[in-house]
Design a protein around this motif. Structure first.
Motif, mmCIF file in Angstrom:
data_model
loop_
_atom_site.group_PDB
_atom_site.id
_atom_site.type_symbol
_atom_site.label_atom_id
_atom_site.label_comp_id
_atom_site.label_asym_id
_atom_site.label_seq_id
_atom_site.Cartn_x
_atom_site.Cartn_y
_atom_site.Cartn_z
ATOM 1 N N GLY A 1 0.774 -1.253 0.024
ATOM 2 C CA GLY A 1 0.070 0.339 0.170
ATOM 3 C C GLY A 1 0.967 1.220 -0.115
ATOM 4 N N GLN A 2 2.052 1.241 1.066
ATOM 5 C CA GLN A 2 2.704 2.436 0.775
ATOM 6 C C GLN A 2 3.597 2.596 -0.528
ATOM 7 O OE1 GLN A 2 5.574 1.893 3.874
ATOM 8 N NE2 GLN A 2 6.405 4.043 3.582
ATOM 9 N N ARG A 3 3.856 1.493 -1.131
ATOM 10 C CA ARG A 3 4.561 1.427 -2.401
ATOM 11 C C ARG A 3 3.494 2.151 -3.458
ATOM 12 N NH1 ARG A 3 9.123 2.693 -4.716
ATOM 13 N NH2 ARG A 3 9.461 1.526 -6.938
ATOM 14 N N ARG A 4 2.339 1.667 -3.313
ATOM 15 C CA ARG A 4 1.461 1.878 -4.283
ATOM 16 C C ARG A 4 0.916 3.484 -4.218
ATOM 17 N NH1 ARG A 4 -4.765 -0.454 -4.898
ATOM 18 N NH2 ARG A 4 -5.398 1.097 -6.707
ATOM 19 N N SER A 5 1.031 3.816 -2.927
ATOM 20 C CA SER A 5 0.841 5.406 -2.633
ATOM 21 C C SER A 5 1.825 6.340 -3.168
ATOM 22 C CB SER A 5 0.958 5.389 -1.117
ATOM 23 O OG SER A 5 0.399 7.040 -0.856
ATOM 24 N N GLU A 6 2.994 5.665 -2.964
ATOM 25 C CA GLU A 6 4.413 6.404 -3.497
ATOM 26 C C GLU A 6 4.237 6.589 -4.988
ATOM 27 O OE1 GLU A 6 7.727 4.407 -1.935
ATOM 28 O OE2 GLU A 6 7.272 5.322 0.260
ATOM 29 N N LEU A 7 3.670 5.277 -5.640
ATOM 30 C CA LEU A 7 3.743 5.401 -6.939
ATOM 31 C C LEU A 7 2.631 6.467 -7.577
ATOM 32 C CD1 LEU A 7 4.105 1.427 -7.781
ATOM 33 C CD2 LEU A 7 5.772 3.185 -8.235
ATOM 34 N N GLN A 8 1.704 6.343 -6.784
ATOM 35 C CA GLN A 8 0.413 7.211 -7.143
ATOM 36 C C GLN A 8 1.220 8.645 -7.150
ATOM 37 O OE1 GLN A 8 -2.492 6.166 -8.713
ATOM 38 N NE2 GLN A 8 -2.726 8.488 -8.898
ATOM 39 N N ALA A 9 1.740 8.849 -6.044
ATOM 40 C CA ALA A 9 2.395 10.390 -5.854
ATOM 41 C C ALA A 9 3.159 10.772 -6.947
ATOM 42 C CB ALA A 9 3.054 10.532 -4.546
ATOM 43 N N GLN A 10 4.001 9.738 -7.407
ATOM 44 C CA GLN A 10 4.855 9.946 -8.488
ATOM 45 C C GLN A 10 4.304 10.187 -9.899
ATOM 46 O OE1 GLN A 10 7.752 6.720 -8.505
ATOM 47 N NE2 GLN A 10 8.936 7.416 -6.681
ATOM 48 N N ILE A 11 3.107 9.354 -9.814
ATOM 49 C CA ILE A 11 2.428 9.602 -11.161
ATOM 50 C C ILE A 11 1.655 11.000 -11.319
ATOM 51 C CG2 ILE A 11 0.125 8.840 -12.418
ATOM 52 C CD1 ILE A 11 0.783 5.795 -11.370
ATOM 53 N N ASP A 12 1.165 11.270 -10.151
ATOM 54 C CA ASP A 12 0.559 12.520 -10.054
ATOM 55 C C ASP A 12 1.565 13.799 -10.418
ATOM 56 O OD1 ASP A 12 -1.951 11.642 -9.379
ATOM 57 O OD2 ASP A 12 -1.781 11.781 -7.146
ATOM 58 N N THR A 13 2.847 13.692 -9.663
ATOM 59 C CA THR A 13 3.945 14.705 -10.087
ATOM 60 C C THR A 13 4.112 14.819 -11.529
ATOM 61 O OG1 THR A 13 4.525 14.420 -7.884
ATOM 62 C CG2 THR A 13 6.076 15.205 -9.456
ATOM 63 N N LEU A 14 4.237 13.401 -12.131
ATOM 64 C CA LEU A 14 4.659 13.445 -13.562
ATOM 65 C C LEU A 14 3.331 14.050 -14.286
ATOM 66 C CD1 LEU A 14 6.197 9.805 -13.757
ATOM 67 C CD2 LEU A 14 7.184 12.123 -13.838
ATOM 68 N N GLU A 15 2.366 13.597 -13.818
ATOM 69 C CA GLU A 15 1.041 14.236 -14.755
ATOM 70 C C GLU A 15 0.908 15.696 -14.687
ATOM 71 O OE1 GLU A 15 -2.238 12.286 -13.550
ATOM 72 O OE2 GLU A 15 -2.287 10.558 -14.549
ATOM 73 N N SER A 16 1.263 16.312 -13.490
ATOM 74 C CA SER A 16 1.274 17.827 -13.304
ATOM 75 C C SER A 16 2.589 18.629 -14.163
ATOM 76 C CB SER A 16 1.552 18.097 -11.945
ATOM 77 O OG SER A 16 1.767 19.530 -11.563
ATOM 78 N N GLU A 17 3.645 17.881 -14.102
ATOM 79 C CA GLU A 17 4.822 18.343 -14.676
ATOM 80 C C GLU A 17 4.338 18.250 -16.577
ATOM 81 O OE1 GLU A 17 8.016 15.980 -13.850
ATOM 82 O OE2 GLU A 17 8.305 17.044 -11.747
ATOM 83 N N LEU A 18 3.830 17.164 -16.702
ATOM 84 C CA LEU A 18 3.128 16.842 -18.246
ATOM 85 C C LEU A 18 2.252 17.904 -18.570
ATOM 86 C CD1 LEU A 18 3.501 15.376 -20.875
ATOM 87 C CD2 LEU A 18 1.534 13.743 -19.927
ATOM 88 N N MET A 19 1.531 18.264 -17.597
ATOM 89 C CA MET A 19 0.517 19.302 -18.029
ATOM 90 C C MET A 19 1.106 20.700 -18.089
ATOM 91 S SD MET A 19 -2.915 18.284 -15.502
ATOM 92 C CE MET A 19 -3.785 19.590 -16.102
ATOM 93 N N GLN A 20 2.258 20.882 -17.351
ATOM 94 C CA GLN A 20 2.998 22.288 -17.130
ATOM 95 C C GLN A 20 3.688 22.224 -18.782
ATOM 96 O OE1 GLN A 20 2.901 24.719 -15.222
ATOM 97 N NE2 GLN A 20 4.303 25.580 -16.375
ATOM 98 N N VAL A 21 4.155 21.336 -19.035
ATOM 99 C CA VAL A 21 5.041 21.060 -20.375
ATOM 100 C C VAL A 21 4.174 21.289 -21.426
ATOM 101 C CG1 VAL A 21 6.277 19.451 -21.812
ATOM 102 C CG2 VAL A 21 6.746 19.642 -19.269
#
Length: 263
Positions: A27-47
């Motif tokens: 669960g913790q790993r999944r949460s971290e992955l989700q956070a990374q995905i959210d960060t990457l999606e945010s960065e992608l949107m910014q780009v």
């Protein structure tokens, strides 16, 4: 032996705990992955936003470049038209300058001609004034004199010259009068003479014969050169008689003006 092969009493508990730990770790790993995905999606949107802005700026820059290129083309056409107009204007200006110079030259020539004519007329007027003074001294105070048409007019009556209104033969009484006129003419040899017979009844043929008689007398009896003399008949309106016009020679006057114009 029975104790060695028996499942430990706490094994299920341990298994559950292991599973719980594994699940927690997952669960913790999944949460971290989700956070990374959210960060990457945010960065992608910014780009993507930056890319869109860059594309918009590029489009605007291209539009401005097209506008500038169009303006440069229009300026080149306007400049070419201006240069052509300047060339035409220069050509027209040169033609106008040439025409103006010709007009000024012609005007100067006309001014010179007018000045020459004015000077010649002034000299002739001075001559006529001197002639009038001489005529008064030569013909006496009773002589009928007047200045008209740029010349001196000496008038005589038909009775005085011919003895009657219809006569054409000069009387002896007219001799002193013609003698004085001939002396005046000889003292002013540059002037010409026109003898006019005047009629108030319209008989111009008789008036012309009377004028010719006086002209012939001046030529034959008083030695006035024929080249200086002319005669004619003229309607005198309400007067009759003989007018002797002493005036500048028109041909000589023209030659004087012409020669002064050339100078």
């Amino acid at each position: 032996m029975e104790n060695s092969t028996r499942t430990p009493k706490y094994f299920p508990l341990l298994l559950v705990m292991a599973m719980l730990v594994a699940c927690s770790a997952m669960g913790q790993r999944r949460s971290e992955l989700q956070a990374q995905i959210d960060t990457l999606e945010s960065e992608l949107m910014q780009v993507r936003r930056e890319l869109a802005e860059a594309q918009a700026r590029e489009k605007a820059s291209l539009a401005r470049a097209d506008s500038y290129e169009k303006q440069v083309g229009e300026l080149k056409e306007a400049n070419a038209t201006l240069l052509e107009n300047l060339g035409s204007f220069a050509e027209v200006s040169n033609k106008n300058t040439s025409a103006l110079n010709q007009a000024l030259g012609s005007l100067q020539n006309k001014e010179q001609e007018l000045r020459a004519m004015t000077e010649t007329i002034s000299r002739n007027d001075s001559s006529i004034i001197a002639l009038l003074s001489d005529a008064k001294a030569t013909l006496g105070p009773d002589a009928k004199l007047k200045v008209s048409g740029g010349g001196l007019v000496i008038s005589g009556s038909l009775e005085q010259v011919f003895g009657s209104d219809t006569g054409t033969k000069i009387t002896e009484e007219a001799g002193p009068w013609l003698q004085g006129i001939s002396e005046l003419l000889k003292s002013h040899p540059h002037l010409d003479v026109t003898v006019e017979g005047l009629s108030m009844i319209g008989d111009l043929a008789l008036a012309a014969r009377q004028g010719v008689s006086v002209m012939n007398a001046l030529r034959d009896d008083y030695d006035i050169p024929a080249g200086r003399l002319s005669a004619r008949g003229r309607d005198g309106n309400f007067s009759e008689g003989v007018d002797i016009l002493i005036h500048p020679g028109y041909r000589e006057f023209y030659q004087q003006v012409k020669s002064q114009t050339k100078n």
